[in-house]
Enzyme design. Structure first.
Site, PDB file in Angstrom:
ATOM      1  N   THR A 160      -7.316   2.277 -19.903  1.00  0.00           N
ATOM      2  CA  THR A 160      -7.063   1.350 -18.779  1.00  0.00           C
ATOM      3  C   THR A 160      -8.358   1.218 -17.967  1.00  0.00           C
ATOM      4  O   THR A 160      -9.300   1.992 -18.172  1.00  0.00           O
ATOM      5  CB  THR A 160      -5.973   1.894 -17.828  1.00  0.00           C
ATOM      6  OG1 THR A 160      -6.518   3.027 -17.130  1.00  0.00           O
ATOM      7  CG2 THR A 160      -4.702   2.294 -18.565  1.00  0.00           C
ATOM      8  N   LYS A 218      -1.286  15.291  -8.707  1.00  0.00           N
ATOM      9  CA  LYS A 218      -0.325  15.049  -9.792  1.00  0.00           C
ATOM     10  C   LYS A 218       0.641  16.235  -9.948  1.00  0.00           C
ATOM     11  O   LYS A 218       1.771  16.067 -10.402  1.00  0.00           O
ATOM     12  CB  LYS A 218      -1.063  14.760 -11.098  1.00  0.00           C
ATOM     13  CG  LYS A 218      -1.809  13.423 -11.071  1.00  0.00           C
ATOM     14  CD  LYS A 218      -0.858  12.260 -10.836  1.00  0.00           C
ATOM     15  CE  LYS A 218      -1.531  10.911 -10.922  1.00  0.00           C
ATOM     16  NZ  LYS A 218      -0.588   9.795 -10.754  1.00  0.00           N
ATOM     17  N   ASP A 277       0.890  -1.166   0.000  1.00  0.00           N
ATOM     18  CA  ASP A 277       0.000   0.000   0.000  1.00  0.00           C
ATOM     19  C   ASP A 277       0.926   1.214   0.000  1.00  0.00           C
ATOM     20  O   ASP A 277       1.631   1.463   0.991  1.00  0.00           O
ATOM     21  CB  ASP A 277      -0.880  -0.019   1.256  1.00  0.00           C
ATOM     22  CG  ASP A 277      -1.710   1.254   1.391  1.00  0.00           C
ATOM     23  OD1 ASP A 277      -1.558   2.178   0.546  1.00  0.00           O
ATOM     24  OD2 ASP A 277      -2.508   1.342   2.336  1.00  0.00           O
ATOM     25  N   VAL A 278       0.942   1.963  -1.103  1.00  0.00           N
ATOM     26  CA  VAL A 278       1.946   3.027  -1.242  1.00  0.00           C
ATOM     27  C   VAL A 278       1.802   4.143  -0.212  1.00  0.00           C
ATOM     28  O   VAL A 278       2.723   4.932  -0.017  1.00  0.00           O
ATOM     29  CB  VAL A 278       1.957   3.641  -2.671  1.00  0.00           C
ATOM     30  CG1 VAL A 278       2.418   2.632  -3.699  1.00  0.00           C
ATOM     31  CG2 VAL A 278       0.604   4.235  -3.041  1.00  0.00           C
ATOM     32  N   ASN A 328       4.032   4.391  -9.909  1.00  0.00           N
ATOM     33  CA  ASN A 328       2.926   4.446 -10.854  1.00  0.00           C
ATOM     34  C   ASN A 328       1.549   4.364 -10.182  1.00  0.00           C
ATOM     35  O   ASN A 328       0.570   4.856 -10.739  1.00  0.00           O
ATOM     36  CB  ASN A 328       3.085   3.290 -11.857  1.00  0.00           C
ATOM     37  CG  ASN A 328       1.814   3.005 -12.611  1.00  0.00           C
ATOM     38  OD1 ASN A 328       1.479   3.679 -13.578  1.00  0.00           O
ATOM     39  ND2 ASN A 328       1.053   1.994 -12.164  1.00  0.00           N
ATOM     40  N   TYR A 372      -7.387  15.366  -7.899  1.00  0.00           N
ATOM     41  CA  TYR A 372      -6.469  14.548  -8.708  1.00  0.00           C
ATOM     42  C   TYR A 372      -5.385  15.429  -9.329  1.00  0.00           C
ATOM     43  O   TYR A 372      -4.196  15.102  -9.280  1.00  0.00           O
ATOM     44  CB  TYR A 372      -7.274  13.828  -9.797  1.00  0.00           C
ATOM     45  CG  TYR A 372      -6.443  12.964 -10.717  1.00  0.00           C
ATOM     46  CD1 TYR A 372      -5.980  11.719 -10.299  1.00  0.00           C
ATOM     47  CD2 TYR A 372      -6.133  13.379 -12.013  1.00  0.00           C
ATOM     48  CE1 TYR A 372      -5.220  10.918 -11.143  1.00  0.00           C
ATOM     49  CE2 TYR A 372      -5.387  12.586 -12.868  1.00  0.00           C
ATOM     50  CZ  TYR A 372      -4.931  11.362 -12.431  1.00  0.00           C
ATOM     51  OH  TYR A 372      -4.179  10.565 -13.276  1.00  0.00           O
TER      52      TYR A 372
HETATM   53  P1  NAI Z   1      -5.510   1.521 -12.986  1.00  0.00           P
HETATM   54  O1  NAI Z   1      -6.651   1.858 -12.097  1.00  0.00           O
HETATM   55  O2  NAI Z   1      -5.709   0.620 -14.144  1.00  0.00           O
HETATM   56  O3  NAI Z   1      -4.299   0.916 -12.113  1.00  0.00           O
HETATM   57  C1  NAI Z   1      -3.884   1.530 -10.911  1.00  0.00           C
HETATM   58  C2  NAI Z   1      -3.273   0.468 -10.017  1.00  0.00           C
HETATM   59  O4  NAI Z   1      -2.864   1.107  -8.801  1.00  0.00           O
HETATM   60  C3  NAI Z   1      -4.274  -0.645  -9.621  1.00  0.00           C
HETATM   61  O5  NAI Z   1      -3.692  -1.922  -9.815  1.00  0.00           O
HETATM   62  C4  NAI Z   1      -4.544  -0.370  -8.169  1.00  0.00           C
HETATM   63  O6  NAI Z   1      -4.825  -1.546  -7.413  1.00  0.00           O
HETATM   64  C5  NAI Z   1      -3.226   0.267  -7.724  1.00  0.00           C
HETATM   65  N1  NAI Z   1      -3.371   1.021  -6.485  1.00  0.00           N
HETATM   66  C6  NAI Z   1      -4.389   1.849  -6.116  1.00  0.00           C
HETATM   67  N2  NAI Z   1      -4.177   2.283  -4.869  1.00  0.00           N
HETATM   68  C7  NAI Z   1      -3.008   1.740  -4.443  1.00  0.00           C
HETATM   69  C8  NAI Z   1      -2.260   1.817  -3.244  1.00  0.00           C
HETATM   70  N3  NAI Z   1      -2.705   2.528  -2.182  1.00  0.00           N
HETATM   71  N4  NAI Z   1      -1.100   1.138  -3.162  1.00  0.00           N
HETATM   72  C9  NAI Z   1      -0.656   0.387  -4.207  1.00  0.00           C
HETATM   73  N5  NAI Z   1      -1.332   0.262  -5.359  1.00  0.00           N
HETATM   74  C10 NAI Z   1      -2.488   0.935  -5.474  1.00  0.00           C
HETATM   75  O7  NAI Z   1      -4.918   2.923 -13.445  1.00  0.00           O
HETATM   76  P2  NAI Z   1      -3.958   3.336 -14.659  1.00  0.00           P
HETATM   77  O8  NAI Z   1      -4.779   4.031 -15.644  1.00  0.00           O
HETATM   78  O9  NAI Z   1      -3.111   2.197 -15.081  1.00  0.00           O
HETATM   79  O10 NAI Z   1      -3.073   4.445 -13.928  1.00  0.00           O
HETATM   80  C11 NAI Z   1      -1.711   4.248 -13.554  1.00  0.00           C
HETATM   81  C12 NAI Z   1      -1.115   5.610 -13.220  1.00  0.00           C
HETATM   82  O11 NAI Z   1      -1.160   6.438 -14.384  1.00  0.00           O
HETATM   83  C13 NAI Z   1      -1.859   6.376 -12.120  1.00  0.00           C
HETATM   84  O12 NAI Z   1      -0.950   7.060 -11.302  1.00  0.00           O
HETATM   85  C14 NAI Z   1      -2.703   7.361 -12.918  1.00  0.00           C
HETATM   86  O13 NAI Z   1      -3.038   8.499 -12.167  1.00  0.00           O
HETATM   87  C15 NAI Z   1      -1.762   7.672 -14.058  1.00  0.00           C
HETATM   88  N6  NAI Z   1      -2.418   8.224 -15.230  1.00  0.00           N
HETATM   89  C16 NAI Z   1      -3.360   7.481 -15.892  1.00  0.00           C
HETATM   90  C17 NAI Z   1      -3.974   8.022 -17.025  1.00  0.00           C
HETATM   91  C18 NAI Z   1      -5.001   7.270 -17.799  1.00  0.00           C
HETATM   92  O14 NAI Z   1      -5.591   7.866 -18.709  1.00  0.00           O
HETATM   93  N7  NAI Z   1      -5.253   5.987 -17.539  1.00  0.00           N
HETATM   94  C19 NAI Z   1      -3.643   9.368 -17.490  1.00  0.00           C
HETATM   95  C20 NAI Z   1      -2.636  10.043 -16.720  1.00  0.00           C
HETATM   96  C21 NAI Z   1      -2.049   9.468 -15.629  1.00  0.00           C
END
Ligand code: NAI
Length: 245
Positions: A188, A155, A60-61, A87, A151
Protein backbone atom coordinates in the site's frame (compact mmCIF):
# COMPACT_ATOMS: atom_id res chain seq x y z
CA UNK A 1 -18.69 -14.00 -1.64
CA UNK A 2 -20.47 -13.12 1.63
CA UNK A 3 -24.02 -11.80 1.53
CA UNK A 4 -24.12 -8.35 3.15
CA UNK A 5 -27.24 -7.18 1.33
CA UNK A 6 -28.82 -4.19 3.02
CA UNK A 7 -26.14 -3.94 5.73
CA UNK A 8 -24.84 -0.52 6.73
CA UNK A 9 -21.05 -0.24 7.00
CA UNK A 10 -18.57 2.45 8.04
CA UNK A 11 -14.88 2.09 7.09
CA UNK A 12 -12.24 4.52 8.34
CA UNK A 13 -9.09 5.34 6.39
CA UNK A 14 -11.03 4.30 3.29
CA UNK A 15 -9.31 6.67 0.85
CA UNK A 16 -6.23 4.49 0.42
CA UNK A 17 -4.71 1.02 0.51
CA UNK A 18 -6.37 -1.54 2.77
CA UNK A 19 -9.33 0.69 3.72
CA UNK A 20 -10.22 1.30 0.07
CA UNK A 21 -10.06 -2.44 -0.64
CA UNK A 22 -12.29 -3.17 2.37
CA UNK A 23 -14.87 -0.60 1.24
CA UNK A 24 -14.87 -2.08 -2.27
CA UNK A 25 -15.26 -5.62 -0.97
CA UNK A 26 -18.11 -4.78 1.45
CA UNK A 27 -19.93 -2.87 -1.30
CA UNK A 28 -19.46 -5.78 -3.72
CA UNK A 29 -21.05 -8.04 -1.09
CA UNK A 30 -24.12 -5.78 -0.98
CA UNK A 31 -23.43 -3.40 1.91
CA UNK A 32 -23.99 0.34 1.82
CA UNK A 33 -20.66 1.84 2.79
CA UNK A 34 -19.62 5.15 4.30
CA UNK A 35 -16.00 5.74 3.39
CA UNK A 36 -14.43 8.01 6.01
CA UNK A 37 -11.01 9.65 5.88
CA UNK A 38 -9.15 12.94 6.14
CA UNK A 39 -8.01 12.69 2.50
CA UNK A 40 -11.25 14.22 1.28
CA UNK A 41 -10.62 14.55 -2.43
CA UNK A 42 -9.37 10.99 -2.98
CA UNK A 43 -12.04 9.65 -0.67
CA UNK A 44 -14.81 11.41 -2.61
CA UNK A 45 -13.43 10.13 -5.92
CA UNK A 46 -13.27 6.53 -4.67
CA UNK A 47 -16.79 6.70 -3.23
CA UNK A 48 -18.06 8.08 -6.56
CA UNK A 49 -16.47 5.10 -8.34
CA UNK A 50 -18.55 2.76 -6.16
CA UNK A 51 -21.75 4.58 -7.13
CA UNK A 52 -24.95 4.77 -5.13
CA UNK A 53 -23.80 2.15 -2.64
CA UNK A 54 -21.08 4.39 -1.20
CA UNK A 55 -20.86 7.81 0.36
CA UNK A 56 -17.84 9.73 1.61
CA UNK A 57 -17.58 11.59 4.90
CA UNK A 58 -14.70 13.55 6.42
CA UNK A 59 -13.59 11.95 9.69
CA UNK A 60 -10.44 12.61 11.68
CA UNK A 61 -10.48 9.48 13.85
CA UNK A 62 -8.74 11.31 16.70
CA UNK A 63 -11.60 13.80 17.01
CA UNK A 64 -14.54 13.00 19.28
CA UNK A 65 -16.68 15.64 17.53
CA UNK A 66 -15.98 14.12 14.13
CA UNK A 67 -16.96 10.66 15.37
CA UNK A 68 -20.25 11.88 16.83
CA UNK A 69 -21.11 13.58 13.54
CA UNK A 70 -19.94 10.74 11.31
CA UNK A 71 -21.82 7.98 13.14
CA UNK A 72 -24.99 10.08 13.35
CA UNK A 73 -24.84 10.96 9.64
CA UNK A 74 -24.04 7.37 8.65
CA UNK A 75 -26.98 6.03 10.65
CA UNK A 76 -29.28 8.63 9.10
CA UNK A 77 -28.07 7.99 5.53
CA UNK A 78 -27.91 4.19 5.76
CA UNK A 79 -30.67 3.39 8.24
CA UNK A 80 -28.48 2.45 11.20
CA UNK A 81 -25.06 0.86 11.53
CA UNK A 82 -24.28 -2.87 11.30
CA UNK A 83 -20.58 -2.95 10.47
CA UNK A 84 -17.67 -0.78 11.64
CA UNK A 85 -14.11 -1.24 10.40
CA UNK A 86 -11.54 0.80 12.32
CA UNK A 87 -8.78 0.80 9.72
CA UNK A 88 -7.29 4.32 9.66
CA UNK A 89 -3.69 4.32 10.79
CA UNK A 90 -0.30 5.91 10.42
CA UNK A 91 3.16 4.37 10.68
CA UNK A 92 6.40 5.81 11.97
CA UNK A 93 9.78 4.34 11.20
CA UNK A 94 11.81 5.60 14.18
CA UNK A 95 13.67 3.63 16.83
CA UNK A 96 13.13 4.34 20.53
CA UNK A 97 15.97 6.88 20.69
CA UNK A 98 14.61 8.98 17.86
CA UNK A 99 10.92 8.83 18.79
CA UNK A 100 9.91 12.18 20.27
CA UNK A 101 7.04 12.63 22.71
CA UNK A 102 5.03 14.37 20.00
CA UNK A 103 5.72 11.46 17.59
CA UNK A 104 4.42 9.07 20.25
CA UNK A 105 1.35 11.19 20.99
CA UNK A 106 0.56 11.62 17.32
CA UNK A 107 0.68 7.91 16.53
CA UNK A 108 -1.30 7.02 19.65
CA UNK A 109 -3.93 9.62 18.78
CA UNK A 110 -4.64 8.13 15.36
CA UNK A 111 -4.03 4.41 15.89
CA UNK A 112 -5.11 3.82 19.49
CA UNK A 113 -7.41 6.72 20.41
CA UNK A 114 -8.99 6.63 16.94
CA UNK A 115 -9.88 2.98 17.42
CA UNK A 116 -11.14 3.58 20.97
CA UNK A 117 -13.44 6.41 19.87
CA UNK A 118 -14.68 4.37 16.92
CA UNK A 119 -15.53 1.42 19.15
CA UNK A 120 -17.32 3.62 21.67
CA UNK A 121 -19.44 5.53 19.15
CA UNK A 122 -19.96 2.44 16.99
CA UNK A 123 -21.05 0.28 19.93
CA UNK A 124 -23.49 2.95 21.08
CA UNK A 125 -25.12 2.86 17.65
CA UNK A 126 -25.14 -0.95 17.46
CA UNK A 127 -25.92 -2.03 21.00
CA UNK A 128 -29.64 -2.64 20.46
CA UNK A 129 -29.81 -3.97 16.89
CA UNK A 130 -26.42 -5.78 16.94
CA UNK A 131 -23.46 -5.69 14.59
CA UNK A 132 -19.80 -6.43 14.00
CA UNK A 133 -16.66 -4.38 14.60
CA UNK A 134 -13.31 -5.20 13.02
CA UNK A 135 -10.21 -3.38 14.19
CA UNK A 136 -7.15 -3.39 11.95
CA UNK A 137 -4.13 -4.03 14.14
CA UNK A 138 -0.84 -5.46 12.81
CA UNK A 139 1.66 -8.24 13.32
CA UNK A 140 3.50 -5.47 15.20
CA UNK A 141 1.06 -6.17 18.07
CA UNK A 142 2.35 -9.76 18.31
CA UNK A 143 6.08 -9.27 17.95
CA UNK A 144 8.07 -6.25 19.06
CA UNK A 145 9.50 -4.50 16.03
CA UNK A 146 12.67 -2.58 16.93
CA UNK A 147 12.27 0.08 14.20
CA UNK A 148 8.63 0.75 15.18
CA UNK A 149 8.23 1.01 18.99
CA UNK A 150 5.44 3.62 18.96
CA UNK A 151 3.58 1.96 16.10
CA UNK A 152 3.87 -1.47 17.75
CA UNK A 153 2.57 -0.12 21.07
CA UNK A 154 -0.37 1.57 19.36
CA UNK A 155 -1.30 -1.68 17.59
CA UNK A 156 -0.94 -3.61 20.86
CA UNK A 157 -3.53 -1.22 22.31
CA UNK A 158 -5.86 -2.04 19.41
CA UNK A 159 -5.42 -5.78 20.05
CA UNK A 160 -6.29 -5.67 23.76
CA UNK A 161 -9.03 -3.06 23.35
CA UNK A 162 -10.68 -5.45 20.87
CA UNK A 163 -10.68 -8.31 23.36
CA UNK A 164 -12.03 -6.08 26.14
CA UNK A 165 -14.91 -4.99 23.94
CA UNK A 166 -15.71 -8.57 22.92
CA UNK A 167 -15.77 -9.56 26.61
CA UNK A 168 -17.94 -6.56 27.54
CA UNK A 169 -20.44 -7.45 24.80
CA UNK A 170 -20.54 -11.07 25.94
CA UNK A 171 -20.96 -10.12 29.61
CA UNK A 172 -23.51 -7.41 28.87
CA UNK A 173 -25.56 -9.47 26.43
CA UNK A 174 -24.81 -6.94 23.68
CA UNK A 175 -25.17 -8.61 20.26
CA UNK A 176 -21.99 -7.12 18.81
CA UNK A 177 -18.86 -9.07 17.88
CA UNK A 178 -15.45 -7.39 17.93
CA UNK A 179 -12.36 -8.94 16.33
CA UNK A 180 -8.92 -7.72 15.30
CA UNK A 181 -7.09 -8.39 12.04
CA UNK A 182 -3.30 -8.46 11.99
CA UNK A 183 -1.86 -7.91 8.53
CA UNK A 184 1.76 -8.61 7.72
CA UNK A 185 3.43 -6.48 5.05
CA UNK A 186 0.81 -5.36 2.55
CA UNK A 187 1.59 -3.43 -0.62
CA UNK A 188 0.00 0.00 0.00
CA UNK A 189 1.12 3.65 -0.04
CA UNK A 190 2.07 3.20 3.65
CA UNK A 191 4.65 0.47 3.00
CA UNK A 192 5.82 2.10 -0.23
CA UNK A 193 6.73 5.16 1.84
CA UNK A 194 8.67 3.02 4.30
CA UNK A 195 10.49 1.19 1.53
CA UNK A 196 11.74 4.47 0.15
CA UNK A 197 12.89 5.74 3.55
CA UNK A 198 13.94 2.46 5.16
CA UNK A 199 17.10 0.42 4.96
CA UNK A 200 17.77 -2.73 2.95
CA UNK A 201 16.81 -5.16 5.75
CA UNK A 202 13.37 -3.67 6.10
CA UNK A 203 12.89 -3.52 2.37
CA UNK A 204 13.87 -7.17 1.99
CA UNK A 205 11.60 -8.31 4.81
CA UNK A 206 8.68 -6.41 3.34
CA UNK A 207 9.18 -7.64 -0.21
CA UNK A 208 9.59 -11.26 0.97
CA UNK A 209 6.23 -11.38 2.71
CA UNK A 210 4.16 -8.88 0.79
CA UNK A 211 0.40 -9.33 0.49
CA UNK A 212 -2.31 -7.33 -1.27
CA UNK A 213 -4.95 -5.07 0.29
CA UNK A 214 -7.58 -7.48 -1.07
CA UNK A 215 -6.11 -10.27 1.12
CA UNK A 216 -6.99 -8.25 4.21
CA UNK A 217 -10.36 -7.17 2.79
CA UNK A 218 -11.39 -10.81 2.31
CA UNK A 219 -10.74 -11.55 5.99
CA UNK A 220 -12.71 -8.48 7.07
CA UNK A 221 -15.66 -9.44 4.86
CA UNK A 222 -15.70 -12.91 6.41
CA UNK A 223 -15.51 -11.55 9.98
CA UNK A 224 -18.48 -9.21 9.51
CA UNK A 225 -20.59 -11.91 7.83
CA UNK A 226 -23.00 -14.37 9.43
CA UNK A 227 -20.48 -17.17 8.77
CA UNK A 228 -18.33 -15.70 11.57
CA UNK A 229 -21.18 -15.58 14.11
CA UNK A 230 -19.18 -17.68 16.62
CA UNK A 231 -15.95 -15.68 16.25
CA UNK A 232 -15.59 -12.93 18.85
CA UNK A 233 -12.51 -11.41 20.49
CA UNK A 234 -10.25 -13.26 18.03
CA UNK A 235 -7.00 -12.03 16.48
CA UNK A 236 -6.75 -13.03 12.83
CA UNK A 237 -3.32 -13.06 11.19
CA UNK A 238 -3.22 -12.20 7.48
CA UNK A 239 0.54 -12.25 7.07
CA UNK A 240 1.64 -15.08 4.77
CA UNK A 241 3.63 -16.56 7.73
CA UNK A 242 5.71 -13.37 8.24
CA UNK A 243 4.93 -13.50 11.97
CA UNK A 244 6.55 -16.94 12.22
CA UNK A 245 9.93 -15.35 11.52
P1 NAI B 1 -2.41 3.89 3.88
O1 NAI B 1 -1.44 4.92 4.33
O2 NAI B 1 -2.42 3.45 2.47
O3 NAI B 1 -3.91 4.35 4.25
C1 NAI B 1 -4.22 4.86 5.53
C2 NAI B 1 -5.41 5.79 5.39
O4 NAI B 1 -5.71 6.31 6.70
C3 NAI B 1 -5.14 7.01 4.48
O5 NAI B 1 -6.19 7.17 3.55
C4 NAI B 1 -5.06 8.16 5.45
O6 NAI B 1 -5.51 9.39 4.90
C5 NAI B 1 -6.00 7.68 6.56
N1 NAI B 1 -5.77 8.40 7.81
C6 NAI B 1 -4.58 8.75 8.38
N2 NAI B 1 -4.81 9.46 9.49
C7 NAI B 1 -6.16 9.56 9.64
C8 NAI B 1 -7.00 10.16 10.59
N3 NAI B 1 -6.50 10.88 11.62
N4 NAI B 1 -8.34 10.05 10.44
C9 NAI B 1 -8.86 9.36 9.39
N5 NAI B 1 -8.11 8.78 8.44
C10 NAI B 1 -6.77 8.87 8.57
O7 NAI B 1 -2.18 2.66 4.86
P2 NAI B 1 -2.59 1.11 4.76
O8 NAI B 1 -1.36 0.37 4.50
O9 NAI B 1 -3.76 0.93 3.87
O10 NAI B 1 -2.98 0.84 6.28
C11 NAI B 1 -4.33 0.66 6.72
C12 NAI B 1 -4.28 0.08 8.13
O11 NAI B 1 -3.63 -1.19 8.09
C13 NAI B 1 -3.50 0.93 9.14
O12 NAI B 1 -4.14 0.90 10.39
C14 NAI B 1 -2.16 0.21 9.21
O13 NAI B 1 -1.49 0.44 10.42
C15 NAI B 1 -2.61 -1.23 9.06
N6 NAI B 1 -1.55 -2.13 8.63
C16 NAI B 1 -0.95 -1.94 7.41
C17 NAI B 1 0.05 -2.82 7.01
C18 NAI B 1 0.75 -2.68 5.70
O14 NAI B 1 1.71 -3.42 5.47
N7 NAI B 1 0.32 -1.81 4.79
C19 NAI B 1 0.48 -3.92 7.87
C20 NAI B 1 -0.23 -4.03 9.12
C21 NAI B 1 -1.22 -3.15 9.46
Amino acid sequence: MENLDGKSALVTGAASGIGAAIARRLAAAGARVTMADIADQTGRELAAELGAQARYQHLDVGSEEDWAQCVADTCAAQNGLDILVNNAGIALLADIFSTSLSDWENIMRVNATGCFLGCRFGLEAMREQGGAIVNISSIAAMAGLAPYPAYSASKGAVRSLTKSIAAACRDGGIPVRCNSVHPGAIDTPMTRGIRIEGGDDIENAIVAGMGKPEDVAAMVAFLVSEDARFINGAEMLVDGTLCMG
